[in-house]
Design an enzyme around this catalytic site. Structure first.
Site, PDB file in Angstrom:
ATOM      1  N   GLU A 149       0.647  -1.400   0.047  1.00  0.00           N
ATOM      2  CA  GLU A 149       0.052  -0.173   0.080  1.00  0.00           C
ATOM      3  C   GLU A 149       0.667   1.397  -0.054  1.00  0.00           C
ATOM      4  O   GLU A 149       0.701   2.384   0.865  1.00  0.00           O
ATOM      5  CB  GLU A 149      -1.029   0.151   1.032  1.00  0.00           C
ATOM      6  CG  GLU A 149      -1.965  -1.305   1.105  1.00  0.00           C
ATOM      7  CD  GLU A 149      -2.807  -1.114   2.486  1.00  0.00           C
ATOM      8  OE1 GLU A 149      -2.657  -0.278   3.318  1.00  0.00           O
ATOM      9  OE2 GLU A 149      -4.028  -1.924   2.662  1.00  0.00           O
ATOM     10  N   GLU A 164      -4.981  -8.954   0.806  1.00  0.00           N
ATOM     11  CA  GLU A 164      -5.739  -8.359   2.109  1.00  0.00           C
ATOM     12  C   GLU A 164      -7.039  -8.134   1.878  1.00  0.00           C
ATOM     13  O   GLU A 164      -7.498  -7.851   0.874  1.00  0.00           O
ATOM     14  CB  GLU A 164      -5.221  -7.199   2.815  1.00  0.00           C
ATOM     15  CG  GLU A 164      -3.786  -7.158   3.401  1.00  0.00           C
ATOM     16  CD  GLU A 164      -3.306  -5.928   3.785  1.00  0.00           C
ATOM     17  OE1 GLU A 164      -4.184  -5.133   4.429  1.00  0.00           O
ATOM     18  OE2 GLU A 164      -1.852  -5.710   4.054  1.00  0.00           O
TER      19      GLU A 164
END
Length: 464
Positions: A166, A365
């Site tokens: 991220e 995720e």
């Protein structure tokens, strides 16, 4: 209906070094920005629980690997802490860290769990942050040296590498919206951070391939789909496209296509905040795209045309180009305040198939954070988290649909294996298949969802 997934599908979960390992006397770990920020402002962290009090994987990894095996994992992703391996960000390697990661990797492999290792999960070594962190071009070189060190030390056994998790989050949190240290609100710095992260990723990929190791390397992106309030309103659609360019395509396009989105380049040129691009940079980014894409998905982004006045007090911001839309009647996780929209995971996978060459990818995720899970403990001491089972099931149905339609999705990792420390939220919201009692030496107990996940992995799917 029976949902069967492809042969050799990756069933497992994800975590990170800074959120799980903890700190122990003699471990040799250097300070990173989270250690420092907690020392500076412990009151910013829920219940004043800091990164030294994470789930103690550093000493409990053997027990944890047994639990992963028990709940059906064939793969598991975590990260190396840069500040553990190279305490000052550059220079001497910490032998205690090398020993720990070697033991951890070997334990996973011995139990039939493939290690996926990520190199950067928001944990800038403090010595580098003091020189500007990702705003400083020198950090790119330090990162590439760190990456090569990891490949040399562990690349004989770790075959799945990721440059960043991220990478938009350090941009947003540290330099726009004040939820990561150093809490600046300076878009020019945010752009420099994003550029240097992209360049560092491409250079690490280049180094990995030059070393001729027999694995693959990618990046993990939180691809939050941006939906316009009204798909028939051109202004709403344009606003959603701008949000997508800022928060998704700023990393997705260079990682997979080797180029930056035109809309984004136009904006930063108009604002005169183009970072310093040295000769050869863009060729490196163009020629070193990812082998594999990890996709994190939690919630959608709802967007409408800009209606509120622009706030000039901090200078330019991404929000100058759109407003967030609070969609009525949305399904919501009340603890995290996030919308639950299962189809979003299908829309991302479809987009990756149609617009990004159907690159090999996996869900790296997806998860549901819940506060006060102790309310659901049954008489046997197990947390009955049926809401998590439902959450994962409904998302997996859409992953299955995308695969049936041809998306090259290879696995599903839930966030997270065991409850872990989550930045300033600490242990406020729990995400794990396994509960962690931080007041009782980190005692582990498998939740109902963990036992359920074992059946899913064993059957390579489920019936619903």
């Amino acid at each position: 209906m029976k949902y069967t997934f492809p042969k050799d599908f990756w069933w497992g979960s994800s975590a990170s070094g800074p959120q799980t390992e903890g700190r122990f006397t003699g471990d040799g770990k250097g300070e990173n920005i989270w250690d420092y920020w907690y020392e500076l402002e412990p009151e910013k962290f829920f219940d004043q629980v800091g990164p030294d009090k994470t789930s103690r994987v550093y000493e409990k990894y053997q027990e944890d690997v047994q639990l992963m095996k028990q709940i059906g994992h064939n793969s598991f992703r975590t990260s190396i802490q840069w500040s553990r391996l190279i305490p000052n960000g550059t220079g001497t390697v910490n032998q205690a860290a090398v020993d720990f990661y070697n033991h951890y990797i070997d334990e996973l492999l011995a139990n039939g769990i493939e290690p996926f290792f990520n190199l950067y999960h928001f944990d800038m070594p403090l010595a580098l942050q003091e020189k500007g962190g990702w705003t400083n071009r020198e950090t790119v070189d330090a990162y590439v040296t760190y990456a090569k060190t990891c490949f040399e030390l562990f690349g004989d056994r770790v075959k799945k590498w990721f440059t960043h998790n991220e990478p938009i989050v350090p941009v947003e949190g540290g330099y726009l919206y004040q939820f990561h240290y150093p809490n600046h609100v300076i878009m020019e710095e945010a752009v420099a951070v994003g550029y240097h992260e992209n360049l560092a990723s491409a250079k690490a990929i280049q180094s990995y391939h030059e070393m001729d190791l027999d694995g693959e390397i990618g990046i993990i992106l939180n691809l939050t789909p941006s939906y316009p309030r009204d798909e028939n309103n051109p202004e709403d659609v344009k606003a959603a496209q701008m949000a997508d360019a800022f928060f998704n395509r700023s990393f997705l396009d260079p990682a997979v296509k080797g180029e930056f989105p035109e809309e984004l380049m136009t904006v930063i040129k108009e604002l005169d905040i183009v970072p310093e691009i040295q000769e050869g940079d863009l060729a490196i980014i163009k020629n070193n795209t990812v082998d594999l894409l990890g996709i994190n998905y939690y919630q959608p982004r709802r967007i409408k045309a800009k209606e509120t006045p622009i706030d000039p007090s901090h200078g330019p911001m991404p929000d100058d180009y759109f407003d967030y839309y609070d969609m009525p009647d949305k399904k919501i996780n009340p603890y995290r305040g996030w919308e639950i929209y299962e189809k979003g995971i299908y829309d991302i996978l479809t987009n990756v198939r149609e617009d990004y060459g159907n690159i090999r990818c996996f869900i790296s995720e997806n998860g549901m954070g819940v506060e006060g899970e102790e309310r659901y403990i049954n008489e046997d001491g197990q947390i009955d988290d049926d809401y998590r089972i439902e959450f994962v099931t409904e998302h997996l149905k859409y992953v299955h649909q995308a695969i049936q339609e041809g998306t090259n999705c290879l696995g599903y990792h839930m966030w997270t294996c065991m409850d872990n420390w989550s930045w300033t939220n600490a242990y406020k919201n729990r995400y794990g298949f396994i509960s962690v009692d931080i007041k009782n030496e980190g005692k582990r107990t498998i939740k109902k969802s963990g036992h359920w996940f074992k059946t899913v992995a064993e059957n390579n799917g489920f019936i619903d």
